[in-house]
Design an enzyme around this catalytic site. Structure first.
Site, short mmCIF file in Angstrom:
data_model
loop_
_atom_site.label_atom_id
_atom_site.label_comp_id
_atom_site.label_asym_id
_atom_site.label_seq_id
_atom_site.Cartn_x
_atom_site.Cartn_y
_atom_site.Cartn_z
N TYR A 105 -15.44 -15.52 -0.97
CA TYR A 105 -15.54 -14.12 -1.41
C TYR A 105 -15.59 -13.93 -2.91
CZ TYR A 105 -10.59 -15.23 -1.75
OH TYR A 105 -9.41 -15.85 -2.05
N LYS A 130 -8.62 -8.53 3.26
CA LYS A 130 -7.87 -9.49 2.46
C LYS A 130 -7.39 -10.55 3.44
CE LYS A 130 -4.15 -9.92 -0.89
NZ LYS A 130 -3.60 -11.14 -0.36
N CYS A 135 21.77 -36.76 16.06
CA CYS A 135 21.91 -35.37 16.52
C CYS A 135 20.68 -35.03 17.37
CB CYS A 135 22.02 -34.47 15.29
SG CYS A 135 22.04 -32.73 15.68
N LYS A 192 -2.29 -3.41 0.50
CA LYS A 192 -1.62 -4.12 1.60
C LYS A 192 -1.25 -3.14 2.71
CE LYS A 192 -0.22 -8.44 0.09
NZ LYS A 192 1.16 -8.73 -0.03
N CYS A 246 28.27 -28.81 13.34
CA CYS A 246 26.95 -28.70 13.97
C CYS A 246 27.13 -28.23 15.41
CB CYS A 246 26.24 -30.05 13.93
SG CYS A 246 24.74 -30.06 14.91
N GLU A 262 -13.41 -5.05 1.49
CA GLU A 262 -13.47 -6.16 2.45
C GLU A 262 -12.06 -6.54 2.88
OE1 GLU A 262 -15.29 -8.31 -0.70
OE2 GLU A 262 -13.71 -9.81 -0.71
N ASP A 272 6.13 -11.17 3.23
CA ASP A 272 5.47 -10.80 1.98
C ASP A 272 5.96 -9.44 1.50
OD1 ASP A 272 4.11 -13.07 2.38
OD2 ASP A 272 2.12 -12.17 2.57
N ARG A 321 -5.55 -23.35 -5.91
CA ARG A 321 -5.37 -22.50 -7.09
C ARG A 321 -4.43 -23.14 -8.11
NH1 ARG A 321 -3.11 -16.42 -6.86
NH2 ARG A 321 -1.22 -17.51 -6.34
N CYS A 353 26.00 -31.29 17.92
CA CYS A 353 26.70 -32.57 18.10
C CYS A 353 28.13 -32.53 17.55
CB CYS A 353 25.92 -33.70 17.44
SG CYS A 353 25.82 -33.55 15.66
N CYS A 399 23.15 -30.81 9.18
CA CYS A 399 23.92 -31.75 9.98
C CYS A 399 23.40 -33.14 9.61
CB CYS A 399 23.68 -31.49 11.47
SG CYS A 399 24.23 -32.87 12.46
N SER A 405 -4.63 -13.78 -9.68
CA SER A 405 -4.02 -13.14 -8.53
C SER A 405 -4.55 -11.71 -8.44
CB SER A 405 -2.52 -13.17 -8.77
OG SER A 405 -1.86 -12.59 -7.72
N LEU A 406 -4.16 -10.98 -7.43
CA LEU A 406 -4.59 -9.58 -7.34
C LEU A 406 -3.39 -8.67 -7.45
CD1 LEU A 406 -7.06 -9.63 -4.30
CD2 LEU A 406 -7.64 -9.06 -6.65
N GLU A 436 -10.96 -18.56 0.66
CA GLU A 436 -9.65 -18.72 1.28
C GLU A 436 -9.77 -19.70 2.45
OE1 GLU A 436 -7.72 -16.66 -0.46
OE2 GLU A 436 -5.84 -16.48 0.69
N ASP A 488 -5.27 -13.65 4.79
CA ASP A 488 -3.95 -14.20 4.52
C ASP A 488 -4.02 -15.72 4.69
OD1 ASP A 488 -1.31 -14.33 3.95
OD2 ASP A 488 -0.62 -13.64 5.92
N GLU A 529 8.91 -8.06 2.01
CA GLU A 529 10.25 -8.16 1.42
C GLU A 529 10.12 -8.75 0.01
OE1 GLU A 529 12.58 -9.99 4.48
OE2 GLU A 529 14.41 -9.46 3.40
N TYR A 530 9.24 -9.74 -0.12
CA TYR A 530 9.02 -10.36 -1.43
C TYR A 530 8.52 -9.31 -2.43
CZ TYR A 530 6.88 -13.23 -5.05
OH TYR A 530 6.52 -13.76 -6.26
N ASP A 531 7.50 -8.56 -2.00
CA ASP A 531 6.95 -7.54 -2.90
C ASP A 531 8.03 -6.54 -3.31
OD1 ASP A 531 4.52 -8.73 -2.79
OD2 ASP A 531 3.64 -7.33 -1.36
S1 IVH Z 1 -10.88 -11.65 -4.71
C1 IVH Z 1 -8.84 -12.60 -9.01
N1 IVH Z 1 -11.05 -11.24 -2.16
O1 IVH Z 1 -5.51 -12.87 -2.29
C2 IVH Z 1 -8.81 -12.95 -7.64
N2 IVH Z 1 -9.13 -12.40 -2.97
O2 IVH Z 1 -3.09 -11.86 -3.41
C3 IVH Z 1 -9.96 -12.35 -6.96
N3 IVH Z 1 -7.59 -13.10 -1.20
O3 IVH Z 1 -5.55 -14.94 -5.10
C4 IVH Z 1 -9.80 -12.62 -5.59
N4 IVH Z 1 -8.73 -12.30 0.48
O4 IVH Z 1 -6.44 -15.90 -2.85
C5 IVH Z 1 -10.30 -11.76 -3.14
N5 IVH Z 1 -11.36 -10.81 0.08
C6 IVH Z 1 -10.63 -11.34 -0.89
C7 IVH Z 1 -9.41 -12.00 -0.64
C8 IVH Z 1 -8.68 -12.52 -1.71
C9 IVH Z 1 -7.64 -12.96 0.13
C10 IVH Z 1 -6.47 -13.79 -1.88
C11 IVH Z 1 -6.84 -14.59 -3.11
C12 IVH Z 1 -5.99 -14.00 -4.20
C13 IVH Z 1 -4.87 -13.41 -3.41
C14 IVH Z 1 -4.12 -12.36 -4.17
#
Ligand code: IVH
Length: 668
Positions: A226, A116, A431, A314, A408, A114, A34, A137, A411, A426, A83-84, A174, A118, A36-38
């Site tokens: 949540y 987050k 194989c 993060k 390969c 709270e 994640d 979603r 084989c 392959c 998304s966040l 989640e 995964d 690297e993606y960010d």
């Molecule tokens: S609140 C508008 N609370 O993280 C979205 N999201 O990276 C409000 N996630 O899409 C979400 N833990 O799927 C909220 N404690 C938490 C969370 C959480 C994981 C996820 C959620 C969101 C993603 C964004």
């Protein structure tokens, strides 16, 4: 940089990020961490803001990904699932607070903090207290209906038995998999030499989208709630009050949350939370900071992608320096060659690391990774460690660039890389590392449908060297089966009979069973319907194939490649001598093709037949089933509790039919 070069660079980065979005959201097999993606996404955001003339609404920086897959009903969320915004530093958190203070015109704000989680976002709809729907979603607006796949979570109430429960409520949360469940499944897979899953998040995402519920039943998912998506009455004043209500309704909600009077206090709590991260049942990759007052949440609103009242902080990925001893090649269950770096062991994020994935040929080239290089590796959560960069300054001059093997390593077969694909494969059906999964696929329900030949039996047959490819199945005798665990005379006879019967199956089943890359169920049916015999398929060249309905260039190339392999031809020739006989029939049931070219969309719950059976009937009659409705849809077949697709059909003027009319249509 020249303008034209910037434009090209932006286009290239957009394509790359879109590819990673698909890998993460659609098929739950990310190639990069994640972090690297960010990082690469932020690079693109910076470029786009530096060169606003190239801004484009379709850029992945404006999208939140799309997890929808074929085979599920879609549902229009009553409120979008957003998304966040992500941040990695306290400065960004201060910026978050300043923006809110300005927007709301208040200095003192109260936050809830709270973990987050995964996992995979989910939305639960309760109507009159009953759980009526669980939806992923999707693209944030519409998601896939996965209600059945939640049945295994027995502590999730299917009814909220409380007077305070509103008429309609959409609760967001989640889906996740615990570390212990993840380790249990991987341990089982290790015993049978199956590929190991990379991390709990990917496995949870794959499991929630499992169509074969027998598989998901054996994998335990968990859920934590949540968020409030939609509520028919204004029941809650504070976010923390919502959590307390969830607890009162016996709903699984965040096990710990903290309140803070300022961002400074929030930062202090986040540090505390980071130290606790290993004590939670789920993987946490950060903390979420939310405004506590719901009217302030409403007032601050949202951007196109994320709410302004919440932000994700993060945790930093842990990094270490080490050296690549050697680059090895792993062959996955579908023949993909994955390069893996063997490293000097180093302790990182709680474990000793001696391997890192290098993903594919291009990734090695892009980062110019060579054997003997000093590298920085990174591990975030449970993901397999990745190489972030090479310390080229430490490289000895004579180190040659790495040359990706074209044969390969298992084989010796010449590997194939189709144009536009990242992976080299392959193609050999026999194989060794691919044997089990290829046979399992061949015998599965959506292919040859041989009852009694599941994973465990295939595993025993391969381990005892009784079969090496699917042609060997037809040579098995009663004594071979009696030598397996749990096989008696009757069960052995039944299995031999089931294998024998499969020789007369529909052609599409066999084509699908061959496991030709890019040829899924629909393409197999298209090929069988158009070509009618196996020999015509074998003889068809790329141009012939591309002229067929539903077959594009990549598919045509893949089919051609498959049948040009000597080892594959040999297996098919053997199958024919054993009496495989599909005749000209594409189906043993109905070949009338009255619905040729007609497209159908199904919605709601069918009563007189299963969804699968309806699809089969339509396809047998030459029609096609699509997941979403468009102006090209000919019929929408409506069952009970039909959703938004029906509304859409009304708007588009699509012909709407119920089950009775559907049966009549087929009879005609
Ligand atoms: S609140 C508008 N609370 O993280 C979205 N999201 O990276 C409000 N996630 O899409 C979400 N833990 O799927 C909220 N404690 C938490 C969370 C959480 C994981 C996820 C959620 C969101 C993603 C964004």
């Amino acid at each position: 940089m020249k303008h034209i070069d910037v434009e090209k660079l932006i286009a290239k980065q957009r394509k790359e990020i879109a590819r990673h979005d698909t890998l993460y959201h659609k098929i739950a097999r990310p190639e990069i961490t994640d972090h690297e993606y960010d990082r690469i996404k932020r690079e693109l955001v910076d470029l786009e803001s530096q060169y606003p003339e190239f801004l484009d609404k379709g850029s992945p920086t404006n999208q939140i990904g799309d997890d929808r897959n074929e085979g599920f009903d879609t549902y229009l969320h009553r409120r979008p699932m957003m998304s966040l915004d992500n941040t990695y530093n306290e400065e960004d958190l201060n910026g978050f607070e300043k923006r809110l203070q300005k927007l709301l015109g208040v200095n003192e704000l109260i936050y809830v903090i709270e973990p987050k989680i995964d996992g995979v976002a989910i939305s639960l709809t309760y109507e009159k207290g009953d759980l009526v729907r669980a939806v992923t979603r999707g693209d944030g607006i519409k998601g896939d209906v996965v209600t059945k796949n939640l049945k295994g979570i027995d502590y999730l109430p299917t009814h909220i038995n409380d007077e305070s429960c509103p008429e309609v409520i959409e609760i967001r949360g989640e889906i996740y998999m615990t570390h212990s469940e993840f380790n249990r499944i991987n341990k089982e897979r290790k015993k049978t030499s199956l590929d190991l899953y990379a991390n709990p998040r990917n496995l949870a995402a794959g499991t929630i989208k499992q169509i074969d519920l027998n598989i998901s039943d054996n994998r335990k998912l968990d859920i934590v709630l949540y968020g409030l998506g939609y509520c028919s009455s204004a029941l809650f004043t504070y976010q923390h009050e919502f959590y307390e209500a969830l607890k009162g309704w016996n709903m699984p909600t965040v096990e710990k949350y903290w309140m803070a009077n300022s961002i400074i206090e929030a930062c202090y709590i986040i540090k505390k939370l980071e130290n606790l991260r290993d004590t939670f049942a789920y993987s946490t990759d950060g903390a979420v900071v939310k405004l506590d007052a719901i009217d302030q949440q409403r007032e601050s609103g949202a951007t196109s992608k994320s709410p302004r009242w919440a932000i994700a902080y993060k945790f930093a990925a842990e990094q270490a320096e080490t050296k690549i001893q050697k680059i090895n090649m792993q062959i996955g269950r579908t023949g993909t060659l994955t390069p893996v770096a063997e490293l000097d062991s180093v302790f990182l994020a709680g474990s000793t690391i001696s391997h890192a994935t290098l993903h594919n040929e291009d990734e090695i080239k892009r980062k110019d990774i060579r054997e003997g290089d000093s590298v920085i590796i990174e591990k975030a959560g449970d993901i397999i460690p990745a190489i972030v960069r090479v310390l080229t300054e430490k490289r000895k001059n004579e180190t040659p660039p790495y040359i990706f093997p074209h044969k390969c390593p298992s084989c010796g077969t010449q590997t194939i890389r189709l144009s536009g694909e990242a992976a080299r494969r392959c193609p050999n059906l026999s194989c060794p590392p691919q044997i089990r999964s290829r046979i399992e696929h061949y015998t599965s329900r959506q292919c040859m449908n041989i009852e009694g030949l599941g994973e465990a039996v295939v595993d025993q047959l391969v381990s005892k060297n009784l079969i090496n490819n699917f042609a060997d199945l037809y040579k098995l005798n009663i004594n071979d089966l009696l030598s397996l665990n749990n096989f008696a005379q009757k069960s052995s006879e039944n299995l031999i009979q089931a294998i024998e019967s499969s020789k007369k199956c529909e052609l599409w089943r066999f084509i699908h069973g061959l496991g030709i890359h890019h040829i899924g169920l629909t393409a197999s049916k298209d090929l069988a319907r158009s070509l009618q015999t196996l020999q015509t398929l074998i003889d068809a060249n790329e141009d012939d194939l591309m002229e067929l309905d539903g077959i594009g260039e990549i598919m045509a190339k893949s089919v051609n490649n498959f049948f040009s392999q000597y080892s594959n031809k040999k297996i098919i020739a053997r199958l024919i001598t054993y009496g495989m006989n599909f005749g000209n029939a594409t189906s043993t049931q109905d070949t009338s093709y009255d619905l040729k070219g007609k497209s159908f969309v199904l919605t709601g719950t069918l009563i007189s037949l299963t969804r699968e059976a309806a699809i089969q009937l339509i396809e047998n009659a030459g029609g096609r089933v699509k997941t979403s409705i468009s102006k090209n849809t000919d019929f929408i077949l409506v069952g009970e509790s039909a959703g938004s697709k029906l509304t859409h059909a009304h708007k588009l003027g699509t012909k709407i039919i119920d089950e009775k009319e559907f049966h009549e249509l087929l009879k005609n």
